[in-house]
Design an enzyme around this catalytic site. Structure first.
Site, PDB file in Angstrom:
ATOM      1  N   ARG A 165      52.146  43.227  83.308  1.00  0.00           N
ATOM      2  CA  ARG A 165      50.826  43.503  82.690  1.00  0.00           C
ATOM      3  C   ARG A 165      50.342  44.918  83.072  1.00  0.00           C
ATOM      4  O   ARG A 165      49.164  45.126  83.360  1.00  0.00           O
ATOM      5  CB  ARG A 165      49.762  42.493  83.127  1.00  0.00           C
ATOM      6  CG  ARG A 165      50.069  41.057  82.825  1.00  0.00           C
ATOM      7  CD  ARG A 165      50.102  40.767  81.325  1.00  0.00           C
ATOM      8  NE  ARG A 165      50.069  39.346  81.105  1.00  0.00           N
ATOM      9  CZ  ARG A 165      51.146  38.554  81.118  1.00  0.00           C
ATOM     10  NH1 ARG A 165      52.346  39.072  81.295  1.00  0.00           N
ATOM     11  NH2 ARG A 165      51.027  37.261  80.915  1.00  0.00           N
ATOM     12  N   SER A 235      44.520  34.729  80.214  1.00  0.00           N
ATOM     13  CA  SER A 235      44.555  34.778  81.686  1.00  0.00           C
ATOM     14  C   SER A 235      43.512  35.774  82.167  1.00  0.00           C
ATOM     15  O   SER A 235      43.560  36.943  81.785  1.00  0.00           O
ATOM     16  CB  SER A 235      45.915  35.272  82.179  1.00  0.00           C
ATOM     17  OG  SER A 235      46.926  34.397  81.801  1.00  0.00           O
ATOM     18  N   GLU A 331      43.361  40.368  85.424  1.00  0.00           N
ATOM     19  CA  GLU A 331      44.268  40.923  84.414  1.00  0.00           C
ATOM     20  C   GLU A 331      43.425  41.598  83.336  1.00  0.00           C
ATOM     21  O   GLU A 331      43.841  42.560  82.690  1.00  0.00           O
ATOM     22  CB  GLU A 331      45.085  39.776  83.796  1.00  0.00           C
ATOM     23  CG  GLU A 331      46.061  40.273  82.759  1.00  0.00           C
ATOM     24  CD  GLU A 331      46.700  39.176  81.915  1.00  0.00           C
ATOM     25  OE1 GLU A 331      47.319  38.273  82.487  1.00  0.00           O
ATOM     26  OE2 GLU A 331      46.581  39.272  80.683  1.00  0.00           O
TER      27      GLU A 331
HETATM   28  N1  EPU Z   1      49.073  25.544  87.327  1.00  0.00           N
HETATM   29  C1  EPU Z   1      48.241  24.671  88.007  1.00  0.00           C
HETATM   30  N2  EPU Z   1      46.914  24.665  87.683  1.00  0.00           N
HETATM   31  C2  EPU Z   1      46.404  25.472  86.701  1.00  0.00           C
HETATM   32  C3  EPU Z   1      47.260  26.360  86.027  1.00  0.00           C
HETATM   33  C4  EPU Z   1      48.605  26.384  86.355  1.00  0.00           C
HETATM   34  O1  EPU Z   1      48.650  23.940  88.885  1.00  0.00           O
HETATM   35  O2  EPU Z   1      45.204  25.396  86.465  1.00  0.00           O
HETATM   36  C5  EPU Z   1      50.511  25.526  87.642  1.00  0.00           C
HETATM   37  C6  EPU Z   1      51.318  24.900  86.476  1.00  0.00           C
HETATM   38  O3  EPU Z   1      51.421  23.519  86.608  1.00  0.00           O
HETATM   39  C7  EPU Z   1      52.652  25.575  86.620  1.00  0.00           C
HETATM   40  C8  EPU Z   1      52.298  26.942  87.155  1.00  0.00           C
HETATM   41  O4  EPU Z   1      50.996  26.852  87.724  1.00  0.00           O
HETATM   42  O5  EPU Z   1      53.442  24.921  87.566  1.00  0.00           O
HETATM   43  C9  EPU Z   1      52.360  28.037  86.097  1.00  0.00           C
HETATM   44  O6  EPU Z   1      51.468  27.731  85.024  1.00  0.00           O
HETATM   45  P1  EPU Z   1      51.796  28.174  83.513  1.00  0.00           P
HETATM   46  O7  EPU Z   1      53.192  27.882  83.218  1.00  0.00           O
HETATM   47  O8  EPU Z   1      50.735  27.593  82.648  1.00  0.00           O
HETATM   48  O9  EPU Z   1      51.733  29.747  83.497  1.00  0.00           O
HETATM   49  P2  EPU Z   1      50.879  30.795  84.302  1.00  0.00           P
HETATM   50  O10 EPU Z   1      51.685  31.420  85.366  1.00  0.00           O
HETATM   51  O11 EPU Z   1      49.608  30.166  84.729  1.00  0.00           O
HETATM   52  C10 EPU Z   1      51.549  32.876  82.834  1.00  0.00           C
HETATM   53  C11 EPU Z   1      50.858  33.956  82.051  1.00  0.00           C
HETATM   54  C12 EPU Z   1      50.341  33.417  80.727  1.00  0.00           C
HETATM   55  C13 EPU Z   1      51.505  32.854  79.945  1.00  0.00           C
HETATM   56  C14 EPU Z   1      52.158  31.747  80.791  1.00  0.00           C
HETATM   57  C15 EPU Z   1      53.384  31.163  80.139  1.00  0.00           C
HETATM   58  C16 EPU Z   1      49.953  35.499  83.675  1.00  0.00           C
HETATM   59  C17 EPU Z   1      48.735  36.017  84.340  1.00  0.00           C
HETATM   60  N3  EPU Z   1      49.758  34.508  82.811  1.00  0.00           N
HETATM   61  O12 EPU Z   1      50.557  31.885  83.177  1.00  0.00           O
HETATM   62  O13 EPU Z   1      49.807  34.539  79.998  1.00  0.00           O
HETATM   63  O14 EPU Z   1      51.083  32.329  78.695  1.00  0.00           O
HETATM   64  O15 EPU Z   1      52.586  32.303  82.063  1.00  0.00           O
HETATM   65  O16 EPU Z   1      54.434  32.060  80.221  1.00  0.00           O
HETATM   66  O17 EPU Z   1      51.046  36.007  83.932  1.00  0.00           O
HETATM   67  C18 EPU Z   1      47.854  35.735  79.317  1.00  0.00           C
HETATM   68  O18 EPU Z   1      48.372  36.735  79.821  1.00  0.00           O
HETATM   69  O19 EPU Z   1      46.712  35.763  78.767  1.00  0.00           O
HETATM   70  C19 EPU Z   1      48.549  34.451  79.418  1.00  0.00           C
HETATM   71  C20 EPU Z   1      48.000  33.322  78.994  1.00  0.00           C
END
Ligand code: EPU
Length: 337
Positions: A165, A235, A331
């Protein structure tokens, strides 16, 4: 054509939908018009900022300056060899229209980035990413107006200095205005299905880009708010990257902690997970709320102000720091009034 609006609320031009009044909102269609506008603003010593789809911006309630927005939407194939196709998209193109175009044209590389809100220019600034893919993986070069010397330039992928990002556009804010992006997409079948919920697709012998796109849209809809229904900036925080020892320490108390080890020995931890375990899920300040389906997102439940969001941001950061000793950074780009 140039369209100017004075003292106008631009909340509908951002996905957060927070009330924000700007001195002037200026829409333009061509690069020539953009050059004229920037010259005019610079010669009048006026402050200005460029807005894409407004999906990653947090303004205070007033911005004393002009906000520029590109209305040029264009997607065209510009080259082809045996293995790749180059596609040019104007900065104002809706990002997901570009992804849809690649899927319908059977071009590989963009599909995992389906349904991300925003426009092509903003996606190149932000290096948007999801489900194991990032915009930089398919960007060949970025066309910009360099407002320092007022020349139009084509920046190679290397000169964009992309990171998580992150890009040169964030390091030198205000210098470059993206006018178009050149993408390089594959012609031969190549899916990236490593991300958990996509893995089930790997066993489909007749997998298509259309099927992957549908699944990704389904996952995003289940976890992330629809900007048209509930304001947010996706995010709000970046996932923090910590030393291995910090990760190991947290793991002692939380053996289920999700993590993404990086090649340099550090570990990326999901901020949403840290926020949820810090007890902030659903926490509210005024109309701003930590989204219950994905704690990485702050939503505007209807009447939030930028102040509500900023106060909630501080509280979330403090809670994660207190509980895990980890600093999480936004972000979202925070624009001073
Ligand atoms: N999780 C939790 N609680 C929450 C959210 C997440 O326990 O409230 C856990 C999930 O269960 C999972 C892990 O955290 O084990 C990762 O969650 P998720 O796969 O939903 O992805 P993320 O790391 O939270 C990132 C990106 C998203 C993108 C997703 C999918 C960033 C800051 N965010 O989120 O990007 O859609 O991966 O690849 O890197 C964005 O940039 O606006 C965005 C939505």
């Amino acid at each position: 054509m140039i369209r100017r609006y004075s003292n106008i609320d631009i909340s509908k031009h951002t996905t957060f939908h927070l009330p924000i009044v700007v001195n002037e909102f200026i829409e333009y269609d061509t690069v020539e018009e953009l050059i004229g506008l920037v010259k005019e603003l610079k010669s009048g010593d006026r402050r200005f900022i460029h807005l894409g789809g407004g999906s990653n911006m947090l303004f205070n309630s007033r911005y004393d300056g002009a906000v520029l927005h590109c209305c040029c939407k264009k997607i065209e194939e510009t080259g082809r060899d045996v293995s790749h196709v180059t596609v040019h998209a104007a900065a104002g193109t809706i990002w997901d229209d570009f992804v849809k175009f690649t899927v319908e044209s059977n071009l590989y590389g963009a599909v995992n980035l389906s349904y991300i809100p925003g426009e092509v220019g903003g996606a190149a600034v932000q290096n948007v990413g999801a489900y194991g893919a990032e915009a930089k993986d398919i960007i060949d070069s970025v066309e910009v107006l360099d407002t320092y010397d007022m020349n139009c330039k084509r920046l190679s992928l290397e000169s964009c200095a992309y990171g998580y990002r992150d890009s040169v556009f964030k390091h030198e804010p205000g210098r470059y205005i993206v006018t178009g992006v050149n993408f390089r997409l594959g012609l031969s079948e190549c899916f990236s299905l490593e991300y958990g919920p996509l893995a089930e697709l790997a066993s489909d012998p007749a997998l298509t880009l259309g099927k992957v796109r549908s699944r990704i849209i389904e996952i995003r809809r289940s976890k992330l708010p629809e900007p048209s229904e509930l304001g947010s900036a996706g995010s709000f925080f970046k996932n923090p990257v910590v030393d291995y020892s910090v990760y190991e320490n947290i793991k002692k108390n939380y053996p289920d902690i999700p993590s993404y080890p990086l090649s340099d020995g550090t570990v990326k931890i999901p901020a949403g997970w840290l926020i949820e375990r810090s007890g902030m899920k659903g926490y509210r300040v005024g109309g701003a709320e930590v989204y219950t389906k994905q704690c990485l997102v702050i939503v505007n439940t209807g009447n939030a102000t930028a102040e509500d969001v900023m106060t909630l941001k501080e509280l979330v950061q403090d809670a994660v720091k207190k509980n895990f000793g980890v600093e999480i950074l936004p972000e979202v780009n925070i624009i001073e009034s």
